[in-house]
Motif scaffolding. Structure first.
Motif, PDB file in Angstrom:
ATOM      1  N   MET B   1      54.280  25.475  86.222  1.00  0.00           N
ATOM      2  CA  MET B   1      52.831  24.668  86.794  1.00  0.00           C
ATOM      3  C   MET B   1      52.158  24.016  85.303  1.00  0.00           C
ATOM      4  O   MET B   1      51.481  22.850  84.928  1.00  0.00           O
ATOM      5  CB  MET B   1      52.390  25.316  87.176  1.00  0.00           C
ATOM      6  CG  MET B   1      50.244  25.125  87.120  1.00  0.00           C
ATOM      7  SD  MET B   1      51.111  24.175  89.629  1.00  0.00           S
ATOM      8  CE  MET B   1      49.403  23.766  89.684  1.00  0.00           C
ATOM      9  N   ASN B   2      51.357  24.678  84.361  1.00  0.00           N
ATOM     10  CA  ASN B   2      51.138  24.469  83.436  1.00  0.00           C
ATOM     11  C   ASN B   2      52.197  23.351  82.284  1.00  0.00           C
ATOM     12  O   ASN B   2      51.269  22.951  82.166  1.00  0.00           O
ATOM     13  CB  ASN B   2      50.188  25.969  82.099  1.00  0.00           C
ATOM     14  CG  ASN B   2      49.282  25.846  83.105  1.00  0.00           C
ATOM     15  OD1 ASN B   2      48.493  25.839  84.183  1.00  0.00           O
ATOM     16  ND2 ASN B   2      49.337  27.923  82.571  1.00  0.00           N
ATOM     17  N   ALA B   4      53.728  21.566  83.242  1.00  0.00           N
ATOM     18  CA  ALA B   4      54.319  20.121  84.774  1.00  0.00           C
ATOM     19  C   ALA B   4      52.763  20.247  84.288  1.00  0.00           C
ATOM     20  O   ALA B   4      52.766  18.308  84.203  1.00  0.00           O
ATOM     21  CB  ALA B   4      54.598  20.870  85.467  1.00  0.00           C
ATOM     22  N   LEU B   5      51.758  20.901  83.602  1.00  0.00           N
ATOM     23  CA  LEU B   5      50.688  19.990  84.587  1.00  0.00           C
ATOM     24  C   LEU B   5      50.044  18.734  83.038  1.00  0.00           C
ATOM     25  O   LEU B   5      50.125  17.594  82.772  1.00  0.00           O
ATOM     26  CB  LEU B   5      49.590  20.430  84.601  1.00  0.00           C
ATOM     27  CG  LEU B   5      49.222  21.293  85.814  1.00  0.00           C
ATOM     28  CD1 LEU B   5      47.983  21.606  85.360  1.00  0.00           C
ATOM     29  CD2 LEU B   5      48.809  19.896  86.952  1.00  0.00           C
ATOM     30  N   SER B   6      51.049  20.125  81.452  1.00  0.00           N
ATOM     31  CA  SER B   6      50.311  19.234  80.516  1.00  0.00           C
ATOM     32  C   SER B   6      51.425  18.058  80.469  1.00  0.00           C
ATOM     33  O   SER B   6      51.138  16.825  79.341  1.00  0.00           O
ATOM     34  CB  SER B   6      50.682  19.677  79.095  1.00  0.00           C
ATOM     35  OG  SER B   6      51.765  20.920  79.568  1.00  0.00           O
ATOM     36  N   ALA B   7      52.913  18.166  81.151  1.00  0.00           N
ATOM     37  CA  ALA B   7      53.528  17.192  80.353  1.00  0.00           C
ATOM     38  C   ALA B   7      53.028  15.421  81.908  1.00  0.00           C
ATOM     39  O   ALA B   7      53.139  14.186  80.636  1.00  0.00           O
ATOM     40  CB  ALA B   7      55.075  17.353  81.368  1.00  0.00           C
ATOM     41  N   ASP B  52      57.341  11.311  96.826  1.00  0.00           N
ATOM     42  CA  ASP B  52      58.147  10.503  96.085  1.00  0.00           C
ATOM     43  C   ASP B  52      59.353  11.373  95.221  1.00  0.00           C
ATOM     44  O   ASP B  52      60.192  11.204  94.985  1.00  0.00           O
ATOM     45  CB  ASP B  52      57.980   9.133  95.619  1.00  0.00           C
ATOM     46  CG  ASP B  52      57.657   8.312  96.889  1.00  0.00           C
ATOM     47  OD1 ASP B  52      57.933   8.614  98.290  1.00  0.00           O
ATOM     48  OD2 ASP B  52      55.993   7.748  97.112  1.00  0.00           O
ATOM     49  N   LEU B  53      58.944  12.156  94.523  1.00  0.00           N
ATOM     50  CA  LEU B  53      58.769  12.859  92.772  1.00  0.00           C
ATOM     51  C   LEU B  53      58.120  14.054  93.104  1.00  0.00           C
ATOM     52  O   LEU B  53      58.082  13.977  93.804  1.00  0.00           O
ATOM     53  CB  LEU B  53      57.984  12.130  91.996  1.00  0.00           C
ATOM     54  CG  LEU B  53      58.584  10.912  91.801  1.00  0.00           C
ATOM     55  CD1 LEU B  53      58.069   9.955  90.337  1.00  0.00           C
ATOM     56  CD2 LEU B  53      60.057  10.472  91.091  1.00  0.00           C
ATOM     57  N   GLY B  54      58.860  14.830  92.158  1.00  0.00           N
ATOM     58  CA  GLY B  54      58.939  16.261  92.524  1.00  0.00           C
ATOM     59  C   GLY B  54      58.743  16.727  91.265  1.00  0.00           C
ATOM     60  O   GLY B  54      59.980  16.371  90.199  1.00  0.00           O
ATOM     61  N   ILE B  55      58.489  18.198  90.645  1.00  0.00           N
ATOM     62  CA  ILE B  55      59.030  18.249  89.512  1.00  0.00           C
ATOM     63  C   ILE B  55      59.284  20.036  90.312  1.00  0.00           C
ATOM     64  O   ILE B  55      58.632  20.725  90.592  1.00  0.00           O
ATOM     65  CB  ILE B  55      57.802  18.423  88.487  1.00  0.00           C
ATOM     66  CG1 ILE B  55      57.640  16.833  87.952  1.00  0.00           C
ATOM     67  CG2 ILE B  55      58.048  19.489  87.036  1.00  0.00           C
ATOM     68  CD1 ILE B  55      56.711  17.305  86.728  1.00  0.00           C
ATOM     69  N   VAL B  56      60.441  20.746  89.488  1.00  0.00           N
ATOM     70  CA  VAL B  56      60.957  21.599  90.109  1.00  0.00           C
ATOM     71  C   VAL B  56      62.602  22.388  89.300  1.00  0.00           C
ATOM     72  O   VAL B  56      62.725  21.395  89.009  1.00  0.00           O
ATOM     73  CB  VAL B  56      61.265  21.646  91.355  1.00  0.00           C
ATOM     74  CG1 VAL B  56      62.484  20.571  92.163  1.00  0.00           C
ATOM     75  CG2 VAL B  56      61.653  22.582  92.283  1.00  0.00           C
ATOM     76  N   GLY B  57      61.882  23.119  89.381  1.00  0.00           N
ATOM     77  CA  GLY B  57      63.282  24.266  88.483  1.00  0.00           C
ATOM     78  C   GLY B  57      65.121  24.100  89.127  1.00  0.00           C
ATOM     79  O   GLY B  57      65.078  23.377  90.165  1.00  0.00           O
ATOM     80  N   LYS B  58      65.760  23.925  88.251  1.00  0.00           N
ATOM     81  CA  LYS B  58      66.912  24.249  88.505  1.00  0.00           C
ATOM     82  C   LYS B  58      67.616  24.829  89.493  1.00  0.00           C
ATOM     83  O   LYS B  58      68.409  24.261  89.995  1.00  0.00           O
ATOM     84  CB  LYS B  58      67.948  23.852  87.432  1.00  0.00           C
ATOM     85  CG  LYS B  58      69.658  23.414  87.224  1.00  0.00           C
ATOM     86  CD  LYS B  58      70.095  22.652  88.538  1.00  0.00           C
ATOM     87  CE  LYS B  58      70.763  21.462  88.007  1.00  0.00           C
ATOM     88  NZ  LYS B  58      71.171  20.493  89.327  1.00  0.00           N
ATOM     89  N   ASP B  59      67.307  25.628  89.140  1.00  0.00           N
ATOM     90  CA  ASP B  59      67.225  27.323  89.716  1.00  0.00           C
ATOM     91  C   ASP B  59      67.084  26.459  91.271  1.00  0.00           C
ATOM     92  O   ASP B  59      67.814  27.063  92.426  1.00  0.00           O
ATOM     93  CB  ASP B  59      67.418  28.634  89.308  1.00  0.00           C
ATOM     94  CG  ASP B  59      64.897  28.098  89.138  1.00  0.00           C
ATOM     95  OD1 ASP B  59      64.852  27.032  88.510  1.00  0.00           O
ATOM     96  OD2 ASP B  59      64.128  28.587  90.090  1.00  0.00           O
ATOM     97  N   VAL B  60      65.497  26.274  91.933  1.00  0.00           N
ATOM     98  CA  VAL B  60      65.995  26.160  92.955  1.00  0.00           C
ATOM     99  C   VAL B  60      66.273  24.436  93.672  1.00  0.00           C
ATOM    100  O   VAL B  60      66.699  25.062  94.947  1.00  0.00           O
ATOM    101  CB  VAL B  60      63.615  25.525  93.431  1.00  0.00           C
ATOM    102  CG1 VAL B  60      63.728  24.951  94.695  1.00  0.00           C
ATOM    103  CG2 VAL B  60      63.119  26.459  92.280  1.00  0.00           C
TER     104      VAL B  60
END
Lengths: 394, 201
Positions: B1-2, B4-7, B52-60
């Motif tokens: 989460m952090n 992703a936020l900094s990205a 429309d877009l998401g940030i999520v782990g490849k594991d998920v």
């Protein structure tokens, strides 16, 4: 006597199995209008309908089967057809073995796919599509692409620029042409799964030079500023000649379009709607028929009729209005009532005796039988049965 | 989460309205709207076009098999899917496999586990657990586990050792396939900037 509670238990559930649903008269009427339009558009381009069977032989996969399949009483593994293109390919390889010319076949029929539970995805999909078998080259590609656009337009869906995406499996694979076949196969598999990031990192691992990698990344991302391949633009330009001179640009080249279905070999396309997603998809599959017999070039598309219906609805679409229905109350003279109804129908008006609760959005007029030749309209005068059809033109 | 936020902050998006652990789950970010969700729900939201877009782990993505477009490997959130077994019990497991013909594998990731063992042609019974698979061998629930590990310290603390690595995972920028085509004008710049941000890492 069984009470209503018995319908709630497992043996007699009130709803269909998950992923299937009842299509009630209002929707069925609307779908009927769409299907009729599509059948006309297909026929106008020389396509002739056929009906492949609901069941085909199943297959034992190592992966989770996307087919709904089961053993029949002969002990054969059979599957509800998961798509019609494969059925048509099998049929053509067998029944049209000795006819080498061009075949133009069309269908409007449901297909069935296994989906994981609780994913909110339908397991029954109604498809309307065409297959052009024996047609080869840019002209055949363009004809089918234009026919898809025309089919959507004639149903009432406005085909804007980004609505039809056009890609090419051959060209997408060609982006990685300097790699060995094995690596390229893995990359294509990743692209089919929508894993662009994974495909590019696999290419990097396989030793693809930076400039090639950069070019592939830009081509797969698509969008403005990407120079599309000349072959692809030629097909799109030809297809646009369906509406010559019009400024309307409705096909966009996009090499990133690599459908999940593995049998495509050349041009591929997808019609996308902002609210409902993919409405139709298709492409060239020159090797599929070869899996059942002699290979023959072929291209086709399938429209998801229920998705098209939803897309039309998002645009406040109304189906062509139907003739109103006359609901006729009987007079004590039943013989006169029957004759009166027949006279009205003979004059071109739809009649039902008594009442009907499910009107499926159809407008109704109430009237009572006076005698064989006359009816009394509830909100109007006594009218002649034979000429009612003329008075109520839709 | 952090991460992703900094990205997102690094590429110039306004993430000031997002408070991790906060109650507001739909946050206005100026040109974009942020939706905060559990990782496995992010895949569902994007697959069904709610985002429309998401940030999520490849594991998920591996576990859910959601139909989304994976655009950028963002590089953070690195972890691995591994098969793990009690340390020193490998020989016993293999004897048991020969004897009983099957092994029991506890996991929170049944799809990943099943695909892996099918591909290796090893007969297993998958036991799905909702949390802490690493205790399963200790209490006799299963012989092996398939789990997601970042450092491996939890495995070590429970007396487990990695038998085999199944796949590695990092955070991915994913898009809904239809949105990616239709909203390219809006999505494109975000994707490009995140790709440029992730490239040197």
């Amino acid at each position: 006597m069984e009470g209503p509670h018995t319908y709630m238990n497992q043996q007699n559930p009130v709803g269909p199995p998950r992923g299937f649903r009842d299509i009630l008269p209002t929707e069925a009427r609307e779908l009927g209008v769409i299907e009729q339009t599509l059948a006309e558009v297909f026929a106008d381009s020389g396509f002739t309908p056929l009906h492949p069977p609901l069941l085909e032989f199943g297959a034992v996969d190592s992966a989770k089967p996307r087919r709904i399949q089961f053993l029949d009483s002969d002990g054969n593994l059979v599957a509800l057809r998961p798509d019609l293109t494969t059925s048509v390919a099998r049929l053509v390889a067998g029944r049209y073995r000795d006819m080498n010319g061009v075949l133009r076949l069309s269908y409007i029929a449901p297909v069935f796919r296994e989906e994981p539970p609780m994913s909110g995805v339908a397991r029954e999909v109604l498809q309307a599509g065409v297959e052009l078998i024996g047609g080869d080259g840019a002209l055949a590609d363009a004809e089918i692409l234009a026919l898809l656009a025309e089919s959507l337009e004639r149903c009432g869906l406005s085909v804007r620029e980004s609505t039809v995406q056009v890609g090419s499996i051959r060209l997408a694979s060609g982006l990685f042409g300097i790699l060995a076949d094995a690596a390229r196969g893995e990359i294509l598999r990743a692209l089919r799964e929508g894993d662009i990031a994974g495909a590019l990192s696999r290419a990097r691992e396989a030793g693809m030079p930076a400039d090639h990698l950069e070019r592939a990344a830009r081509a797969l991302a698509g969008g403005d500023g990407v120079e599309a391949e000349a072959d692809l633009c030629r097909v799109i330009d030809l297809a646009r000649e369906r509406w010559p001179g019009k400024d309307k640009r409705w096909g966009v080249p996009n090499l990133g379009l690599v459908p999940a279905l593995p049998y495509y070999t050349g041009v591929v396309f997808e019609a996308i709607h902002a609210d409902v997603g993919v409405v139709a998809s298709g492409g060239r599959y020159d090797l599929l028929i070869g899996a059942f017999g002699e290979p023959r070039p072929a291209i086709g598309f399938a429209i998801d009729v229920l998705q098209l219906h939803r897309a039309l609805f998002a645009g406040a679409w109304q189906p062509r209005s139907q003739r109103p229905l006359l609901l006729l109350r009987a007079s004590p003279d039943e013989r006169a009532t029957m004759r009166c109804a027949a006279t009205i129908r003979g004059g071109g008006m739809a009649v039902a005796l008594g009442d009907v609760v499910e009107r499926a959005g159809r407008s109704v007029i109430h009237a009572e039988v006076v005698d064989e030749r006359f009816v009394k309209l509830d909100d109007g005068p006594v009218a002649e049965a034979a000429t009612l059809g003329r008075d109520f033109v839709p | 989460m952090n991460d992703a936020l900094s990205a997102l902050r690094a590429i110039g998006l306004d993430v000031s309205g997002i408070t991790p652990g906060g109650r507001r789950l739909v946050v206005d970010g100026g040109a974009v709207e942020f939706v905060l969700a559990r990782p496995s729900d992010i895949a569902t939201y994007v697959e069904r076009g709610a985002a429309d877009l998401g940030i999520v782990g490849k594991d998920v993505l591996l576990e859910s098999e959601a139909r989304v477009v994976e655009l950028v490997d963002l590089g953070f959130g690195a972890c691995r899917f591994v098969v793990a077994a009690p340390r020193g019990a490998m020989q016993r497991s293999l004897d048991e496999y020969r004897h009983l013909g099957t092994l029991e594998v506890a996991t929170k990731y049944p799809n990943v586990a099943e695909r892996h063992f099918r591909a290796r042609d090893i007969a297993v019974e998958i036991v799905k657990v909702a949390g802490s698979a690493e205790v399963a061998p200790l209490v006799g629930l299963a012989d092996w586990i398939v789990d997601l590990v970042a450092t491996g310290s939890t495995l070590r603390a429970n007396g487990l050792a990695v038998v085999e690595e199944i796949a590695s995972s990092t955070a991915r920028l994913v898009a809904n396939p239809a949105s990616f085509q239709l909203r390219r004008q809006e999505i494109g710049p975000v994707v490009e900037r995140l790709a440029a941000w992730a490239a040197p890492r």
